[in-house]
Design a protein around this motif. Structure first.
Motif, PDB file in Angstrom:
ATOM      1  N   ASP A  93       0.859  -1.191   0.000  1.00  0.00           N
ATOM      2  CA  ASP A  93       0.000   0.000   0.000  1.00  0.00           C
ATOM      3  C   ASP A  93       0.892   1.237   0.000  1.00  0.00           C
ATOM      4  O   ASP A  93       1.439   1.631   1.035  1.00  0.00           O
ATOM      5  N   ILE A  94       1.085   1.831  -1.173  1.00  0.00           N
ATOM      6  CA  ILE A  94       1.976   2.971  -1.336  1.00  0.00           C
ATOM      7  C   ILE A  94       1.143   4.199  -1.696  1.00  0.00           C
ATOM      8  O   ILE A  94       0.359   4.169  -2.646  1.00  0.00           O
ATOM      9  N   LYS A  95       1.328   5.272  -0.947  1.00  0.00           N
ATOM     10  CA  LYS A  95       0.599   6.515  -1.187  1.00  0.00           C
ATOM     11  C   LYS A  95       1.596   7.639  -1.394  1.00  0.00           C
ATOM     12  O   LYS A  95       2.341   8.010  -0.479  1.00  0.00           O
ATOM     13  N   GLY A  96       1.624   8.185  -2.610  1.00  0.00           N
ATOM     14  CA  GLY A  96       2.491   9.308  -2.928  1.00  0.00           C
ATOM     15  C   GLY A  96       1.707  10.597  -3.010  1.00  0.00           C
ATOM     16  O   GLY A  96       0.496  10.636  -2.783  1.00  0.00           O
ATOM     17  N   THR A  97       2.385  11.670  -3.340  1.00  0.00           N
ATOM     18  CA  THR A  97       1.710  12.965  -3.445  1.00  0.00           C
ATOM     19  C   THR A  97       0.823  13.044  -4.678  1.00  0.00           C
ATOM     20  O   THR A  97      -0.111  13.845  -4.723  1.00  0.00           O
ATOM     21  N   ASN A  98       1.112  12.213  -5.676  1.00  0.00           N
ATOM     22  CA  ASN A  98       0.374  12.295  -6.927  1.00  0.00           C
ATOM     23  C   ASN A  98      -0.170  10.955  -7.387  1.00  0.00           C
ATOM     24  O   ASN A  98      -0.807  10.870  -8.425  1.00  0.00           O
ATOM     25  N   SER A  99       0.080   9.898  -6.614  1.00  0.00           N
ATOM     26  CA  SER A  99      -0.344   8.582  -7.067  1.00  0.00           C
ATOM     27  C   SER A  99      -0.431   7.622  -5.889  1.00  0.00           C
ATOM     28  O   SER A  99       0.121   7.881  -4.812  1.00  0.00           O
ATOM     29  N   THR A 100      -1.120   6.509  -6.120  1.00  0.00           N
ATOM     30  CA  THR A 100      -1.179   5.420  -5.146  1.00  0.00           C
ATOM     31  C   THR A 100      -0.962   4.105  -5.881  1.00  0.00           C
ATOM     32  O   THR A 100      -1.176   4.013  -7.098  1.00  0.00           O
ATOM     33  N   PHE A 101      -0.545   3.088  -5.113  1.00  0.00           N
ATOM     34  CA  PHE A 101      -0.405   1.745  -5.663  1.00  0.00           C
ATOM     35  C   PHE A 101      -0.683   0.745  -4.560  1.00  0.00           C
ATOM     36  O   PHE A 101      -0.263   0.924  -3.414  1.00  0.00           O
ATOM     37  N   TYR A 102      -1.422  -0.305  -4.897  1.00  0.00           N
ATOM     38  CA  TYR A 102      -1.683  -1.364  -3.921  1.00  0.00           C
ATOM     39  C   TYR A 102      -1.630  -2.713  -4.626  1.00  0.00           C
ATOM     40  O   TYR A 102      -1.794  -2.814  -5.847  1.00  0.00           O
ATOM     41  N   ASN A 121     -19.195 -34.331  -1.659  1.00  0.00           N
ATOM     42  CA  ASN A 121     -18.348 -33.309  -1.050  1.00  0.00           C
ATOM     43  C   ASN A 121     -18.011 -32.261  -2.110  1.00  0.00           C
ATOM     44  O   ASN A 121     -17.825 -32.581  -3.280  1.00  0.00           O
ATOM     45  N   THR A 122     -17.911 -31.021  -1.702  1.00  0.00           N
ATOM     46  CA  THR A 122     -17.582 -29.939  -2.637  1.00  0.00           C
ATOM     47  C   THR A 122     -16.357 -29.193  -2.126  1.00  0.00           C
ATOM     48  O   THR A 122     -16.028 -29.232  -0.932  1.00  0.00           O
ATOM     49  N   SER A 123     -15.713 -28.495  -3.044  1.00  0.00           N
ATOM     50  CA  SER A 123     -14.527 -27.725  -2.664  1.00  0.00           C
ATOM     51  C   SER A 123     -14.263 -26.647  -3.700  1.00  0.00           C
ATOM     52  O   SER A 123     -14.684 -26.748  -4.856  1.00  0.00           O
ATOM     53  N   LEU A 124     -13.577 -25.612  -3.278  1.00  0.00           N
ATOM     54  CA  LEU A 124     -13.097 -24.554  -4.168  1.00  0.00           C
ATOM     55  C   LEU A 124     -11.692 -24.181  -3.726  1.00  0.00           C
ATOM     56  O   LEU A 124     -11.469 -23.863  -2.553  1.00  0.00           O
ATOM     57  N   ILE A 125     -10.749 -24.252  -4.650  1.00  0.00           N
ATOM     58  CA  ILE A 125      -9.367 -23.850  -4.392  1.00  0.00           C
ATOM     59  C   ILE A 125      -9.001 -22.795  -5.425  1.00  0.00           C
ATOM     60  O   ILE A 125      -8.860 -23.102  -6.616  1.00  0.00           O
ATOM     61  N   SER A 126      -8.885 -21.556  -4.981  1.00  0.00           N
ATOM     62  CA  SER A 126      -8.575 -20.446  -5.878  1.00  0.00           C
ATOM     63  C   SER A 126      -7.375 -19.679  -5.346  1.00  0.00           C
ATOM     64  O   SER A 126      -7.347 -19.288  -4.170  1.00  0.00           O
ATOM     65  N   TYR A 127      -6.399 -19.474  -6.224  1.00  0.00           N
ATOM     66  CA  TYR A 127      -5.241 -18.645  -5.896  1.00  0.00           C
ATOM     67  C   TYR A 127      -5.346 -17.374  -6.734  1.00  0.00           C
ATOM     68  O   TYR A 127      -5.309 -17.430  -7.960  1.00  0.00           O
ATOM     69  N   GLY A 128      -5.482 -16.240  -6.049  1.00  0.00           N
ATOM     70  CA  GLY A 128      -5.678 -15.000  -6.768  1.00  0.00           C
ATOM     71  C   GLY A 128      -4.740 -13.901  -6.318  1.00  0.00           C
ATOM     72  O   GLY A 128      -4.074 -13.993  -5.284  1.00  0.00           O
ATOM     73  N   ALA A 129      -4.690 -12.859  -7.129  1.00  0.00           N
ATOM     74  CA  ALA A 129      -3.897 -11.674  -6.808  1.00  0.00           C
ATOM     75  C   ALA A 129      -4.504 -10.481  -7.531  1.00  0.00           C
ATOM     76  O   ALA A 129      -5.195 -10.639  -8.549  1.00  0.00           O
ATOM     77  N   GLN A 130      -4.256  -9.307  -7.001  1.00  0.00           N
ATOM     78  CA  GLN A 130      -4.708  -8.091  -7.658  1.00  0.00           C
ATOM     79  C   GLN A 130      -3.679  -6.980  -7.427  1.00  0.00           C
ATOM     80  O   GLN A 130      -2.903  -7.014  -6.473  1.00  0.00           O
ATOM     81  N   PHE A 131      -3.682  -6.017  -8.344  1.00  0.00           N
ATOM     82  CA  PHE A 131      -2.940  -4.790  -8.126  1.00  0.00           C
ATOM     83  C   PHE A 131      -3.741  -3.651  -8.732  1.00  0.00           C
ATOM     84  O   PHE A 131      -4.576  -3.841  -9.626  1.00  0.00           O
ATOM     85  N   TYR A 145      -6.847 -11.442 -10.854  1.00  0.00           N
ATOM     86  CA  TYR A 145      -6.758 -12.742 -11.518  1.00  0.00           C
ATOM     87  C   TYR A 145      -6.931 -13.858 -10.501  1.00  0.00           C
ATOM     88  O   TYR A 145      -6.432 -13.778  -9.369  1.00  0.00           O
ATOM     89  N   PHE A 146      -7.662 -14.919 -10.912  1.00  0.00           N
ATOM     90  CA  PHE A 146      -7.810 -16.127 -10.116  1.00  0.00           C
ATOM     91  C   PHE A 146      -7.566 -17.348 -10.996  1.00  0.00           C
ATOM     92  O   PHE A 146      -8.096 -17.449 -12.106  1.00  0.00           O
ATOM     93  N   GLY A 147      -6.789 -18.290 -10.478  1.00  0.00           N
ATOM     94  CA  GLY A 147      -6.735 -19.644 -11.016  1.00  0.00           C
ATOM     95  C   GLY A 147      -7.550 -20.537 -10.100  1.00  0.00           C
ATOM     96  O   GLY A 147      -7.371 -20.506  -8.873  1.00  0.00           O
ATOM     97  N   ASN A 148      -8.455 -21.352 -10.672  1.00  0.00           N
ATOM     98  CA  ASN A 148      -9.462 -22.029  -9.863  1.00  0.00           C
ATOM     99  C   ASN A 148      -9.544 -23.524 -10.158  1.00  0.00           C
ATOM    100  O   ASN A 148      -9.407 -23.954 -11.311  1.00  0.00           O
ATOM    101  N   GLN A 149      -9.811 -24.291  -9.116  1.00  0.00           N
ATOM    102  CA  GLN A 149     -10.194 -25.695  -9.220  1.00  0.00           C
ATOM    103  C   GLN A 149     -11.356 -25.915  -8.265  1.00  0.00           C
ATOM    104  O   GLN A 149     -11.365 -25.383  -7.155  1.00  0.00           O
ATOM    105  N   ALA A 150     -12.353 -26.719  -8.688  1.00  0.00           N
ATOM    106  CA  ALA A 150     -13.520 -26.892  -7.831  1.00  0.00           C
ATOM    107  C   ALA A 150     -14.265 -28.169  -8.163  1.00  0.00           C
ATOM    108  O   ALA A 150     -14.200 -28.684  -9.292  1.00  0.00           O
TER     109      ALA A 150
END
Length: 539
Positions: A93-102, A121-131, A145-150
């Motif tokens: 979590d970066i906050k600058g004077t003119n921009s941010t990024f997370y 039986n049921t299941s969900l396995i998801s590996y995700g990330a965001q920016f 983005y998510f990669g999923n198996q279920a």
């Protein structure tokens, strides 16, 4: 290929940043989260444009409540880095004077048990990330983005087998005997060159309406590439959007997936603090015709004027046009009445004679919603009914039906149905409670005949041309109950521990499918995952 194109565009937009201003806030649409904004959004003292979602939270009457929901670390104590990252901040979590990024990692893991039917039986396995982030007050960007198996309960597996799509997510790929895997992503780059105009390019969804469902555009179908212009002038907000969609059902002569285009206009007019009206139209056209002849993007649809092209389309054009309107009246701070009417095709003589012509294709919605029910802060509710006549949303072929990637663009049940749904949501500190009760009455195709539920079927080949009614075909009733209890660990990306109980009973003269499930998991992100599905075909 879409991911690469959109990522490049996002990078170019970031590089074009401008001067320092207050930073923009863009909140991806999620029904459960947006209910927490009801008290302000539907107050009789405000004039928010509530029917066009997602919202921008900057310079908005909703911003104070939004900031409160996004900052739960309000106990007055000083907390260490680890506590803040887990419970109240983005991982980066970066906050600058003119921009941010997370940036964040997005785990989504659940396990469940069906105590009825196949007792699977049921299941969900998801590996995700965001920016994501901002550059001045002019640019916002996000990539998830998510990669999923279920493994799913039987009724969802049946749906996937009929459509080839994970509900609202992406094309399904089999994984083992009963499992599936898929990839899911969204991307948004938003530019506001002047206060009154926003330009958004992305791969996501747009929701139009004030209710749980939408008869125009919803967050149900898989994300698609789009370019959207939104202008706000006083009491009027106007949107025009162009999309590029695929159709995995209607293949060309070589067996390749076909594509189609869409243009959508929506004007929202706040007549007063209590009354609003909206006007919608859309046109769908194919990228290549049935013989493989290339048409591509039709530049005549660059015209931003609403209701112009649909009138032409209804006068002999091969394209699929749809029009409609919305309405909203705030009766009091705790209750708002809303509705929609959608017209797909119209024959006046048969319509007014009520002969049930297959060419009179329309739907309507009516509902009540509000906040602080019974004077309890944070207790929100929604009561709604939706009705769509047989053959609505369908066309002369799947490629120009009102669908995208194997699913409806609007109401997930297609057509030939009547639905009654009630929802309630309550938030207390970090706890979220939600419940849904849904009843559906609809008709499935049977004996190889088209009774009008499946929007991918050719409506010019109906089971009958007159005397059509809702529930015709294999008359089916569905009862659905769902309850969730969640503890929100981190509101920035909706990281939560969630327990869900679900009961579903779908029955007709051919089958009676029952599901009684309990699931538990740790979930994240605001992506919408719907489980209140109706069948399209007999099992």
């Amino acid at each position: 290929m879409y991911m690469k194109k959109i990522s490049i565009i996002i990078i170019l937009l970031i590089a074009a940043g401008g001067a320092a201003f207050a930073q923009v806030e863009y909140q991806p649409y999620n029904y459960q989260f947006y209910q927490k904004l009801n008290e302000d959004a539907y107050s009789t003292q405000t004039m928010e444009h509530t029917s066009l979602k997602p919202y921008f939270m900057d310079d908005s009457l909703l911003k104070f409540r939004y900031d409160t929901l996004m900052d739960r670390n309000n106990d007055g104590k000083q907390h260490g880095w680890g506590y803040r990252k887990l419970f109240n901040e983005h991982l980066i979590d970066i906050k600058g004077t003119n921009s941010t990024f997370y940036a964040d990692l997005l785990p989504d893991f659940t396990v469940g048990k069906n105590f009825s039917g196949g007792k699977e039986n049921t299941s969900l396995i998801s590996y995700g990330a965001q920016f994501g982030g901002t550059v001045s007050n002019k640019f916002y960007y996000n990539f998830m983005y998510f990669g999923n198996q279920a493994t799913f309960p039987e009724y969802i597996s049946t749906y996937i087998g009929q459509t080839g799509v994970i509900p609202g997510q992406a094309k399904a790929h089999t994984n083992g005997i009963n499992g599936y895997d898929w990839q899911y992503y969204t991307a948004v780059a938003s530019y506001t060159p002047i206060k009154f105009l926003n330009i958004t390019l992305g791969h996501d969804r747009t929701f139009i309406g004030d209710g749980y469902r939408s008869l125009f555009l919803s967050d149900y179908s898989s994300p698609s590439p789009f370019l959207k212009l939104t202008a706000t002038l006083g009491n009027v907000k106007y949107m025009v959007m162009w999309t590029y969609m695929n159709d995995p059902i209607d293949l060309d002569s070589l067996g390749h997936q076909r594509h189609k285009w869409g243009v959508f206009h929506y004007l929202d007019w706040n007549v007063s603090k209590r009354v609003s009206f909206g006007f919608f139209d859309s046109v769908i056209w194919y990228d290549r015709d049935d013989k493989g002849n290339y048409r591509g993007f039709d530049v005549t649809y660059l015209n931003p004027i609403t209701f112009l092209r649909p009138l032409e389309a209804s006068n002999g054009s091969p394209d699929n046009a749809l029009i409609g309107g919305t309405g909203k009246y705030k009766i009091a701070d705790w209750i708002t009445m809303y509705g929609q009417f959608m017209l797909d095709e119209f024959q006046s003589q048969q319509f007014f004679n009520d002969q049930g012509s297959y060419r009179n294709k329309f739907g309507y919605q009516f509902g009540f919603k509000g906040a602080n029910l019974f004077g309890v802060n944070g207790l929100n509710y929604d009561i709604e009914t939706n009705t769509v006549k047989p053959y609505t949303y369908s066309e002369r072929g799947p490629i120009i039906s009102y669908t995208s990637n194997g699913e409806p663009l609007a109401q997930p049940w297609g057509a030939n149905f009547r639905e009654y749904v009630g929802l309630i949501n309550y938030s207390y500190k970090r706890f979220d409670f939600s419940g849904e009760a849904d009843y559906g009455h609809y008709g499935l195709d049977i004996n190889g005949l088209n009774y009008g539920k499946d929007p991918f079927e050719d409506y010019t080949n109906p089971a009958k041309t007159e005397g059509n009614y809702i529930g015709q075909g294999l008359t089916t009733n569905m009862y659905y109950l769902d309850g969730k209890v969640a503890y929100v660990l981190n509101p920035k990306y909706n990281l939560r521990i969630e327990v869900e109980g679900l009961y579903r009973d779908e029955k007709n003269t051919m089958f009676n499918d029952k599901t009684a499930m309990l699931t538990i998991g740790i979930r994240s992100s605001f992506r919408a995952i719907y489980s209140d599905l109706a069948s399209y075909k007999p099992h």
